[in-house]
Design a protein around this motif. Structure first.
Motif, PDB file in Angstrom:
ATOM      1  N   ILE A   1      12.523  -2.293  16.693  1.00 19.41           N
ATOM      2  CA  ILE A   1      11.923  -1.658  15.517  1.00 19.41           C
ATOM      3  C   ILE A   1      10.491  -2.140  15.265  1.00 19.41           C
ATOM      4  CG2 ILE A   1      12.091  -1.450  12.996  1.00 19.41           C
ATOM      5  CD1 ILE A   1      15.124  -1.229  13.363  1.00 19.41           C
ATOM      6  N   PRO A   2      10.195  -3.459  15.253  1.00 27.42           N
ATOM      7  CA  PRO A   2       8.803  -3.867  15.011  1.00 27.42           C
ATOM      8  C   PRO A   2       7.837  -3.381  16.100  1.00 27.42           C
ATOM      9  CG  PRO A   2      10.258  -5.728  14.701  1.00 27.42           C
ATOM     10  CD  PRO A   2      11.076  -4.625  15.281  1.00 27.42           C
ATOM     11  N   TYR A   3       8.288  -3.360  17.345  1.00 25.86           N
ATOM     12  CA  TYR A   3       7.430  -2.910  18.439  1.00 25.86           C
ATOM     13  C   TYR A   3       7.085  -1.432  18.280  1.00 25.86           C
ATOM     14  CZ  TYR A   3       5.890  -1.879  23.181  1.00 25.86           C
ATOM     15  OH  TYR A   3       5.172  -1.456  24.258  1.00 25.86           O
TER      16      TYR A   3
ATOM     17  N   ILE B   1       9.520   2.643   4.997  1.00 23.30           N
ATOM     18  CA  ILE B   1      10.758   2.357   5.731  1.00 23.30           C
ATOM     19  C   ILE B   1      10.489   1.473   6.950  1.00 23.30           C
ATOM     20  CG2 ILE B   1      12.586   3.442   7.101  1.00 23.30           C
ATOM     21  CD1 ILE B   1      12.360   5.828   5.126  1.00 23.30           C
ATOM     22  N   GLY B   2       9.433   1.775   7.697  1.00 24.64           N
ATOM     23  CA  GLY B   2       9.106   0.975   8.875  1.00 24.64           C
ATOM     24  C   GLY B   2       8.746  -0.458   8.524  1.00 24.64           C
TER      25      GLY B   2
ATOM     26  N   GLU C   1       5.280  11.594   0.184  1.00 26.28           N
ATOM     27  CA  GLU C   1       4.660  12.144   1.380  1.00 26.28           C
ATOM     28  C   GLU C   1       5.294  11.481   2.589  1.00 26.28           C
ATOM     29  OE1 GLU C   1       0.427  11.910   1.418  1.00 26.28           O
ATOM     30  OE2 GLU C   1       0.229  12.916  -0.522  1.00 26.28           O
ATOM     31  N   THR C   2       5.396  12.206   3.668  1.00 27.72           N
ATOM     32  CA  THR C   2       6.102  11.725   4.848  1.00 27.72           C
ATOM     33  C   THR C   2       5.470  10.473   5.435  1.00 27.72           C
ATOM     34  OG1 THR C   2       6.696  14.013   5.346  1.00 27.72           O
ATOM     35  CG2 THR C   2       6.995  12.413   7.103  1.00 27.72           C
ATOM     36  N   SER C   3       4.158  10.443   5.531  1.00 31.69           N
ATOM     37  CA  SER C   3       3.511   9.289   6.163  1.00 31.69           C
ATOM     38  C   SER C   3       3.723   8.016   5.352  1.00 31.69           C
ATOM     39  CB  SER C   3       2.018   9.551   6.363  1.00 31.69           C
ATOM     40  OG  SER C   3       1.359   9.660   5.122  1.00 31.69           O
ATOM     41  N   TRP C   4       3.668   8.128   4.029  1.00 30.60           N
ATOM     42  CA  TRP C   4       3.864   6.941   3.200  1.00 30.60           C
ATOM     43  C   TRP C   4       5.322   6.500   3.221  1.00 30.60           C
ATOM     44  CZ3 TRP C   4      -0.451   4.724   2.851  1.00 30.60           C
ATOM     45  CH2 TRP C   4      -1.625   5.437   2.642  1.00 30.60           C
TER      46      TRP C   4
ATOM     47  N   ILE D   1       0.838  -1.198   0.000  1.00 28.10           N
ATOM     48  CA  ILE D   1       0.000   0.000   0.000  1.00 28.10           C
ATOM     49  C   ILE D   1       0.869   1.243   0.000  1.00 28.10           C
ATOM     50  CG2 ILE D   1      -1.631   1.344   1.393  1.00 28.10           C
ATOM     51  CD1 ILE D   1      -2.923  -1.318   2.187  1.00 28.10           C
ATOM     52  N   ALA D   2       1.942   1.241   0.777  1.00 25.27           N
ATOM     53  CA  ALA D   2       2.841   2.402   0.822  1.00 25.27           C
ATOM     54  C   ALA D   2       3.490   2.645  -0.536  1.00 25.27           C
ATOM     55  CB  ALA D   2       3.906   2.196   1.895  1.00 25.27           C
ATOM     56  N   ILE D   3       3.919   1.585  -1.202  1.00 23.46           N
ATOM     57  CA  ILE D   3       4.544   1.737  -2.527  1.00 23.46           C
ATOM     58  C   ILE D   3       3.534   2.268  -3.539  1.00 23.46           C
ATOM     59  CG2 ILE D   3       5.533   0.455  -4.462  1.00 23.46           C
ATOM     60  CD1 ILE D   3       6.923  -1.333  -2.362  1.00 23.46           C
TER      61      ILE D   3
END
Length: 131
Positions: free
Chosen positions: A80-82, A53-54, A45-48, A34-36
């Motif tokens: 990182i996952p948490y 990255i996350g 956009e920053t959120s995407w 979805i982000a891609i």
């Protein structure tokens, strides 16, 4: 919750972690896709970008934990996952929920539900990976 599932299924901690990590990997792959797609449609956009990255880093850490690379991922990278799960649940989930008041669309409502579920699962797996 983890011990309750262990009582019902009779499986060991390692088996339950593997099942939870697989679910988290699937949800992270959906989030990454979805982000891609949103980055290609709407631009940078920053959120995407944070979702991209996350998701990538969380997938790397969770698959590394399943493969036995615990020494390389011990310490700060194991969180990182948490942290990303908390970000998904609170920032993306609640943030998009408040945006639904201004303008409603089915896609945005589906994203809110996805981010709530994804954040919960990823944060749970991330917490169990750290513990």
């Amino acid at each position: 919750m983890f011990q309750l599932a262990q009582i019902f299924t009779g499986k060991s901690d390692k088996d339950l972690f593997t099942v939870l990590a697989l679910k988290a990997d699937i949800i992270l792959a959906v989030t990454l896709t979805i982000a891609i797609l949103q980055l290609t449609l709407k631009g940078m956009e920053t959120s995407w970008m944070l979702l991209l990255i996350g998701s990538l880093f969380s997938i790397i850490v969770l698959t590394g934990l399943n493969k036995g690379a615990r020494r390389a991922l011990a310490g700060l990278p194991s969180y990182i996952p948490y942290v990303f799960g908390i970000y998904l649940f609170f920032i993306e989930g609640f943030g998009r929920l408040t945006q639904l008041l201004a303008s409603f669309s089915i896609f945005d409502a589906a994203l809110v539900i996805l981010f709530f579920v994804a954040g919960n699962i990823v944060a749970t797996v991330g917490y169990n990976a750290v513990v």
